[in-house]
Design an enzyme around this catalytic site. Structure first.
Site, PDB file in Angstrom:
ATOM      1  N   TYR A  32       1.469  -1.710   0.162  1.00 21.97           N
ATOM      2  CA  TYR A  32      -0.269  -0.368  -0.062  1.00 21.97           C
ATOM      3  C   TYR A  32       1.030   1.094  -0.051  1.00 21.97           C
ATOM      4  O   TYR A  32       1.873   1.417   0.623  1.00 21.97           O
ATOM      5  CB  TYR A  32      -1.131  -0.625   1.514  1.00 21.97           C
ATOM      6  CG  TYR A  32      -0.429   0.307   2.490  1.00 21.97           C
ATOM      7  CD1 TYR A  32       0.422  -0.448   3.988  1.00 21.97           C
ATOM      8  CD2 TYR A  32      -1.013   1.598   3.103  1.00 21.97           C
ATOM      9  CE1 TYR A  32       1.399  -0.592   4.208  1.00 21.97           C
ATOM     10  CE2 TYR A  32       0.395   2.630   3.761  1.00 21.97           C
ATOM     11  CZ  TYR A  32       0.805   1.028   4.805  1.00 21.97           C
ATOM     12  OH  TYR A  32       1.202   1.397   6.082  1.00 21.97           O
ATOM     13  N   ARG A  51       8.423   3.742  -4.814  1.00 21.32           N
ATOM     14  CA  ARG A  51       7.959   3.362  -3.362  1.00 21.32           C
ATOM     15  C   ARG A  51       7.545   1.907  -3.875  1.00 21.32           C
ATOM     16  O   ARG A  51       7.152   1.293  -3.028  1.00 21.32           O
ATOM     17  CB  ARG A  51       8.231   4.273  -1.695  1.00 21.32           C
ATOM     18  CG  ARG A  51       8.316   3.553  -0.886  1.00 21.32           C
ATOM     19  CD  ARG A  51       8.029   3.737   0.102  1.00 21.32           C
ATOM     20  NE  ARG A  51       6.436   5.020   0.662  1.00 21.32           N
ATOM     21  CZ  ARG A  51       6.535   4.963   1.520  1.00 21.32           C
ATOM     22  NH1 ARG A  51       7.518   5.814   2.480  1.00 21.32           N
ATOM     23  NH2 ARG A  51       5.274   5.902   1.890  1.00 21.32           N
ATOM     24  N   ARG A  99      -7.479 -20.687  -1.200  1.00 20.73           N
ATOM     25  CA  ARG A  99      -6.645 -20.444  -0.091  1.00 20.73           C
ATOM     26  C   ARG A  99      -6.192 -20.990  -0.817  1.00 20.73           C
ATOM     27  O   ARG A  99      -5.542 -22.897  -0.566  1.00 20.73           O
ATOM     28  CB  ARG A  99      -6.874 -20.608   0.677  1.00 20.73           C
ATOM     29  CG  ARG A  99      -6.488 -20.378   2.145  1.00 20.73           C
ATOM     30  CD  ARG A  99      -7.028 -20.068   3.295  1.00 20.73           C
ATOM     31  NE  ARG A  99      -5.623 -19.468   4.353  1.00 20.73           N
ATOM     32  CZ  ARG A  99      -4.823 -20.632   4.854  1.00 20.73           C
ATOM     33  NH1 ARG A  99      -4.889 -21.365   4.715  1.00 20.73           N
ATOM     34  NH2 ARG A  99      -3.655 -20.195   6.070  1.00 20.73           N
ATOM     35  N   HIS A 101      -0.900 -20.769  -0.076  1.00 20.71           N
ATOM     36  CA  HIS A 101      -0.496 -20.230   0.354  1.00 20.71           C
ATOM     37  C   HIS A 101       1.180 -19.495  -0.906  1.00 20.71           C
ATOM     38  O   HIS A 101       1.463 -18.632  -0.916  1.00 20.71           O
ATOM     39  CB  HIS A 101       0.797 -20.156   1.850  1.00 20.71           C
ATOM     40  CG  HIS A 101       0.408 -20.530   3.058  1.00 20.71           C
ATOM     41  ND1 HIS A 101      -0.693 -21.712   2.977  1.00 20.71           N
ATOM     42  CD2 HIS A 101       0.955 -20.196   3.596  1.00 20.71           C
ATOM     43  CE1 HIS A 101      -1.086 -21.413   4.571  1.00 20.71           C
ATOM     44  NE2 HIS A 101      -0.116 -20.007   5.104  1.00 20.71           N
ATOM     45  N   LYS A 146       6.031  -1.637   1.317  1.00 17.15           N
ATOM     46  CA  LYS A 146       5.088  -1.028   2.804  1.00 17.15           C
ATOM     47  C   LYS A 146       4.623  -1.913   2.161  1.00 17.15           C
ATOM     48  O   LYS A 146       3.503  -1.939   1.514  1.00 17.15           O
ATOM     49  CB  LYS A 146       4.520   1.064   1.983  1.00 17.15           C
ATOM     50  CG  LYS A 146       3.968   1.118   3.288  1.00 17.15           C
ATOM     51  CD  LYS A 146       3.732   3.363   2.566  1.00 17.15           C
ATOM     52  CE  LYS A 146       3.279   3.670   3.263  1.00 17.15           C
ATOM     53  NZ  LYS A 146       3.393   3.572   4.425  1.00 17.15           N
ATOM     54  N   GLU A 178      12.441   2.674  14.150  1.00 16.95           N
ATOM     55  CA  GLU A 178      11.223   4.049  13.480  1.00 16.95           C
ATOM     56  C   GLU A 178       9.988   4.001  14.651  1.00 16.95           C
ATOM     57  O   GLU A 178      10.757   3.408  15.543  1.00 16.95           O
ATOM     58  CB  GLU A 178      10.692   3.810  12.039  1.00 16.95           C
ATOM     59  CG  GLU A 178      10.572   2.294  11.896  1.00 16.95           C
ATOM     60  CD  GLU A 178       9.862   2.094  10.259  1.00 16.95           C
ATOM     61  OE1 GLU A 178       9.677   3.305   9.756  1.00 16.95           O
ATOM     62  OE2 GLU A 178       9.675   0.979   9.990  1.00 16.95           O
ATOM     63  N   LEU A 202      10.520   2.017   6.930  1.00 18.15           N
ATOM     64  CA  LEU A 202      10.634   1.842   5.821  1.00 18.15           C
ATOM     65  C   LEU A 202      10.978   3.650   5.359  1.00 18.15           C
ATOM     66  O   LEU A 202      11.524   4.453   6.735  1.00 18.15           O
ATOM     67  CB  LEU A 202       9.017   2.246   5.934  1.00 18.15           C
ATOM     68  CG  LEU A 202       8.387   2.926   4.874  1.00 18.15           C
ATOM     69  CD1 LEU A 202       7.946   1.333   4.048  1.00 18.15           C
ATOM     70  CD2 LEU A 202       6.734   3.647   4.955  1.00 18.15           C
TER      71      LEU A 202
END
Ligand code: PDD
Length: 290
Positions: A32, A51, A99, A101, A146, A178, A202
Site C-alpha cells: 500500500y 516506493r 486459499r 500459500h 510497505k 522507527e 520504511l
C-alpha cells in the site's frame, strides 16, 4: 458518499465489493501507499509511486499500471472530492484465488484506492508536542516494504496508546529503527540525525524531504545508527509521516525530551516544510528541489 477506485472503476464506497477469497483479506498479501494531497495536488507523487514500485517488486508482484496511469487515476480520485487537502490510500493485493500459500497463477491483482479529508495538525500538538514510549520492535526483516500486513505495527501503536502515549519508538537489538507508523529524527549536540535506510525501516517520503530541506538550508544532518542512550541524551526527538508531517516528541518513557517543549530546530524545519508544501504546486512533479 465518497467515491473509491476499485479494479479500474470509480464507484460510491458502499457499492465497492471485494471477494472474501482476496489474498489481501486471507493472507494480508499486498502492498500500500498513503499519499497526502495539498491544494488538490498529490504531494511528492513520483517518490510515492517509486516506493510502490519497489514494494511490489519486493513481494514479487507486477505493477498493475504504468506511472502515468497511476498518476491519472489517483489525481482523478482527488478531483472527485471537495477537500483541498486529502489523504489518499491505495492498496494492491495479489488478487482472488483458492486459499493456498503459494502464489496463484494467472490471477489479476486487486487495486483499491480511497481518499479522506486530511486534517491539519492540532494546535495543542504543535504547542505541546506528543508523548512516546520505547518498545521492542517485534516486526519482520522486510520493513522497507510497505506491506498491508500491519498487525505488529497495530499491536505496538495500541500498546503505546494503552500506556498514555501517542506513538511507539521501536528498538531492535539495541538500535532505534522507527515509529509504529513514522520515521524518527533526533537532535543531538546541534546535529539532526536519523537512522540509515535498510530492511528494518520504511524509507519514508517525509524523512527524505526533511533531509533535503535540511541540507538545502544549512542544517547539519546525517544518517547514523541511534541507540536508546542517544534518545536519552537528545535535545529534540521528532516522528515524521505523510499524514502527521513532523511531530515533536516532548516526553519519552515518562521523561521530558530537552526542555519538554517543541525545540528550535523543529520550529525551523516545520516552517521550511510548510513553505515547501505551499510552493509545491508551482514545482513540476519530476523536477528536484533547487
Ligand atoms: N505510514 N514508517 C512506517 C512504519 C510507516 O507506516 C510510515 C507511514 C512511515 C512514514 O513514511 P512516509 O513519510 O512515507 O509517510 C514510516 C503511513 C502514513 C500509514 O501507514 O498510514
Amino acid at each position: 458518499m465518497r467515491t473509491v477506485f476499485l479494479n479500474g472503476e470509480f464507484m460510491p464506497a458502499d457499492e465497492a465489493r471485494i471477494s472474501p477469497l482476496d489474498r489481501g483479506f486471507i493472507f494480508g498479501d499486498g502492498v500500500y501507499e498513503v499519499i497526502p494531497a495539498y491544494g488538490r495536488r498529490l504531494f511528492r507523487l513520483a517518490e510515492h509511486l517509486e516506493r510502490l514500485r519497489h514494494s511490489l517488486e519486493g513481494v514479487r508482484m507486477a505493477s498493475p499500471y504504468s506511472t502515468e496511469r497511476w498518476s491519472e487515476i489517483l489525481q482523478e480520485l482527488i478531483e472527485r472530492h471537495p477537500e483541498d487537502d486529502q489523504s489518499l490510500y491505495l492498496q494492491v493485493t495479489r488478487g482472488v484465488a483458492k486459499r493456498d500459500h503459494a502464489f496463484p497463477k494467472d490471477t489479476q491483482p486487486t487495486v483499491f484506492a480511497m481518499t479522506s479529508k486530511l486534517l491539519p495538525i492540532a494546535e495543542d500538538i504543535r504547542r505541546d508536542g506528543i508523548k512516546a514510549v520505547t518498545l521492542e520492535d517485534i516486526r519482520w526483516e522486510y520493513c522497507n516494504l510497505k506491506t498491508i500486513a500491519l498487525l505488529p505495527n497495530i499491536l505496538l501503536r495500541q500498546q503505546a496508546l494503552d500506556e498514555g502515549a501517542a506513538e511507539a519508538v521501536l528498538v531492535r537489538d539495541g538500535e532505534i529503527t522507527e515509529g509504529a507508523a513514522s520515521n524518527i529524527f533526533i537532535v543531538l549536540d546541534g546535529t539532526l540525525i536519523t537512522p540509515p535506510k535498510g530492511p528494518r525501516l520504511l524509507p519514508g517520503i517525509t524523512r527524505d524531504l526533511i533531509l533535503e530541506l535540511s541540507e538545502r538550508s544549512g542544517v547539519i544532518c546525517r544518517e547514523a545508527t541511534l541507540t536508546a542512550g542517544d534518545l536519552k541524551r537528545a535535545q529534540e526527538i521528532w516522528l515524521t509521516s505523510s499524514t502527521r508531517e513532523i511531530l515533536p516528541v516532548t516526553e519519552l518513557d515518562g521523561r521530558p525530551v530537552g526542555n519538554g517543549k517543541p525545540g528550535v530546530l523543529w520550529t525551523r524545519l516545520i516552517t521550511l516544510y510548510q513553505d515547501y508544501k505551499r510552493d509545491y504546486s508551482k514545482i513540476s512533479l519530476a523536477k528536484p528541489l533547487g
